[in-house]
Each structure stands twice: as structure tokens, then as C-alpha cells.
Design a protein around this motif. Structure first.
Motif, short mmCIF file in Angstrom:
data_model
loop_
_atom_site.label_atom_id
_atom_site.label_comp_id
_atom_site.label_asym_id
_atom_site.label_seq_id
_atom_site.Cartn_x
_atom_site.Cartn_y
_atom_site.Cartn_z
N GLN A 28 45.10 -6.76 -44.52
CA GLN A 28 45.16 -7.46 -45.82
C GLN A 28 43.76 -7.86 -46.28
O GLN A 28 43.49 -7.87 -47.48
N MET A 29 42.90 -8.18 -45.33
CA MET A 29 41.53 -8.62 -45.67
C MET A 29 40.55 -7.44 -45.77
O MET A 29 39.40 -7.64 -46.13
N HIS A 30 41.03 -6.23 -45.41
CA HIS A 30 40.16 -5.05 -45.35
C HIS A 30 38.97 -5.33 -44.42
O HIS A 30 37.83 -5.02 -44.74
N ALA A 31 39.29 -5.93 -43.28
CA ALA A 31 38.26 -6.39 -42.34
C ALA A 31 38.15 -5.47 -41.13
O ALA A 31 39.11 -4.82 -40.73
N GLU A 32 36.97 -5.48 -40.56
CA GLU A 32 36.71 -4.81 -39.29
C GLU A 32 37.27 -5.70 -38.17
O GLU A 32 37.33 -6.92 -38.31
N ILE A 33 37.66 -5.07 -37.05
CA ILE A 33 38.25 -5.82 -35.94
C ILE A 33 37.39 -5.66 -34.69
O ILE A 33 36.96 -4.55 -34.35
N LEU A 34 37.19 -6.78 -34.00
CA LEU A 34 36.63 -6.76 -32.66
C LEU A 34 37.72 -7.30 -31.75
O LEU A 34 38.12 -8.46 -31.86
N ALA A 35 38.27 -6.44 -30.89
CA ALA A 35 39.32 -6.83 -29.96
C ALA A 35 38.68 -7.24 -28.64
O ALA A 35 37.84 -6.52 -28.11
N LEU A 36 39.09 -8.39 -28.11
CA LEU A 36 38.43 -8.94 -26.92
C LEU A 36 39.42 -9.29 -25.83
O LEU A 36 40.44 -9.94 -26.07
N TYR A 37 39.07 -8.86 -24.61
CA TYR A 37 39.78 -9.26 -23.40
C TYR A 37 38.75 -9.92 -22.49
O TYR A 37 37.73 -9.31 -22.17
N VAL A 38 39.01 -11.15 -22.09
CA VAL A 38 38.11 -11.87 -21.19
C VAL A 38 38.73 -11.89 -19.79
O VAL A 38 39.78 -12.49 -19.58
N ALA A 39 38.07 -11.22 -18.86
CA ALA A 39 38.52 -11.19 -17.47
C ALA A 39 37.85 -12.31 -16.69
O ALA A 39 36.70 -12.66 -16.96
N PRO A 40 38.55 -12.86 -15.71
CA PRO A 40 37.90 -13.89 -14.89
C PRO A 40 36.79 -13.30 -14.04
O PRO A 40 36.85 -12.13 -13.66
N GLU A 41 35.79 -14.10 -13.76
CA GLU A 41 34.69 -13.67 -12.89
C GLU A 41 35.23 -13.41 -11.49
O GLU A 41 36.23 -13.99 -11.07
N TYR A 42 34.53 -12.56 -10.76
CA TYR A 42 34.87 -12.25 -9.37
C TYR A 42 34.75 -13.52 -8.53
O TYR A 42 33.81 -14.29 -8.68
N GLN A 43 35.71 -13.74 -7.65
CA GLN A 43 35.70 -14.90 -6.78
C GLN A 43 35.59 -14.46 -5.32
O GLN A 43 36.41 -13.69 -4.84
#
Length: 154
Positions: A28-43
Motif C-alpha cells: 500500500q505504501m509502495h515501500a521497499e522491505i527489509l526482512a529481519l531475523y535475529v538469532a541468539p548469540e552462541y552460548q
């Protein structure tokens, strides 16, 4: 109004439905998308003296989480592609997903953060914390919170 929208996912059914709503909003906004997945740091296992051979190395963990991130982001990339919207997927690693979401949005010049809320309240929200609430309190960008009226089927 918005030119670049950050859409977050954690791979859950609620998150996937929210992401689809985010893509429709971006259209609807004619916008670009940045899709983000944040993974937890290695423990590292701190509770034992010797790391078991079956425990993944940091490199193996990062590869596995990059693969998982790519799988979680694929639905957003596909939905954006069907609508002819430019979309980029990104998997990052951080101990605090909320702070990472805010930082990535700033680094990539996003105009809006679009994310979901599981709708927990009371003790559930207090005990579990809320990534959405933390993003709302730390972001200087507008945050559009999509709340599902009905939980998706498992």
C-alpha cells in the motif's frame, strides 16, 4: 509516506502472519522491505568443564542459524516478490533482539518498524518480557504493532 519498512520475524506462526500483513502494508505504501531475523548469540556451556563432542562449535551454530534465518525469511521474500516489491532478507546475531532490531533499522535507513505482538498481558508479559515493548521504548523510528485477533492454528 514510508519508503523502507523493516519487518521482523522469529519464525513462529504469529510472526509469519504478522509478516504477511507487513508485506501487504508495504504494498500500500509502495515501500521497499527489509526482512529481519535475529538469532541468539552462541552460548558456551558454562555448567560443565569439558565441552561434549556432540555440542556444536560456534561456526556450526552460526551456519545452522543462518540456514534457519533464511527459512524464516523466505515467506516474506516470496510474498514481496509476488507483489513486485523490492525486498532484502537479513539474519543477524544478538543477545538482545529488541536492541538489534532498532540498530538494524537505523543502520539500513528504515522509515518504519513493522512487528507483531503476541498479545500477552499481566503476568505473562511481565515474566516473559516483550521484544515489541522493548523496541517501542528504544526506537526513535515509528513502530507499527500488528496484533492478531485470533491465534493461528498450529
Amino acid at each position: 509516506m514510508y519508503k523502507k519498512i523493516l519487518i521482523t520475524t522469529d519464525g513462529s506462526a504469529v510472526s509469519n502472519m504478522t509478516a504477511c500483513a507487513g508485506v501487504a502494508f508495504a504494498e500500500q505504501m509502495h515501500a521497499e522491505i527489509l526482512a529481519l531475523y535475529v538469532a541468539p548469540e552462541y552460548q558456551y556451556p558454562v555448567y560443565i568443564e569439558i565441552i561434549p563432542p556432540s555440542y556444536p562449535s560456534e561456526e556450526e551454530y552460526r551456519i545452522a542459524m543462518q540456514r534457519a534465518g533464511a527459512e524464516h525469511l523466505q515467506a516474506i521474500l516470496d510474498a514481496a516478490g509476488k507483489r513486485g516489491l523490492p525486498c532484502q532478507g537479513l539474519t543477524t546475531f544478538a543477545d538482545s533482539a529488541a536492541l538489534q532490531i532498532v540498530e538494524v533499522a537505523k543502520q539500513h535507513d528504515c522509515d518504519l518498524i513493522f512487528m507483531g505482538s503476541h498479545g500477552r498481558s499481566g503476568w505473562g508479559q511481565l515474566l516473559l518480557g516483550s521484544v515489541t515493548n522493548k523496541v517501542l521504548s528504544h526506537s526513535k523510528l515509528p513502530v507499527l504493532v500488528h496484533r492478531l485477533i485470533k491465534e493461528p492454528a498450529a
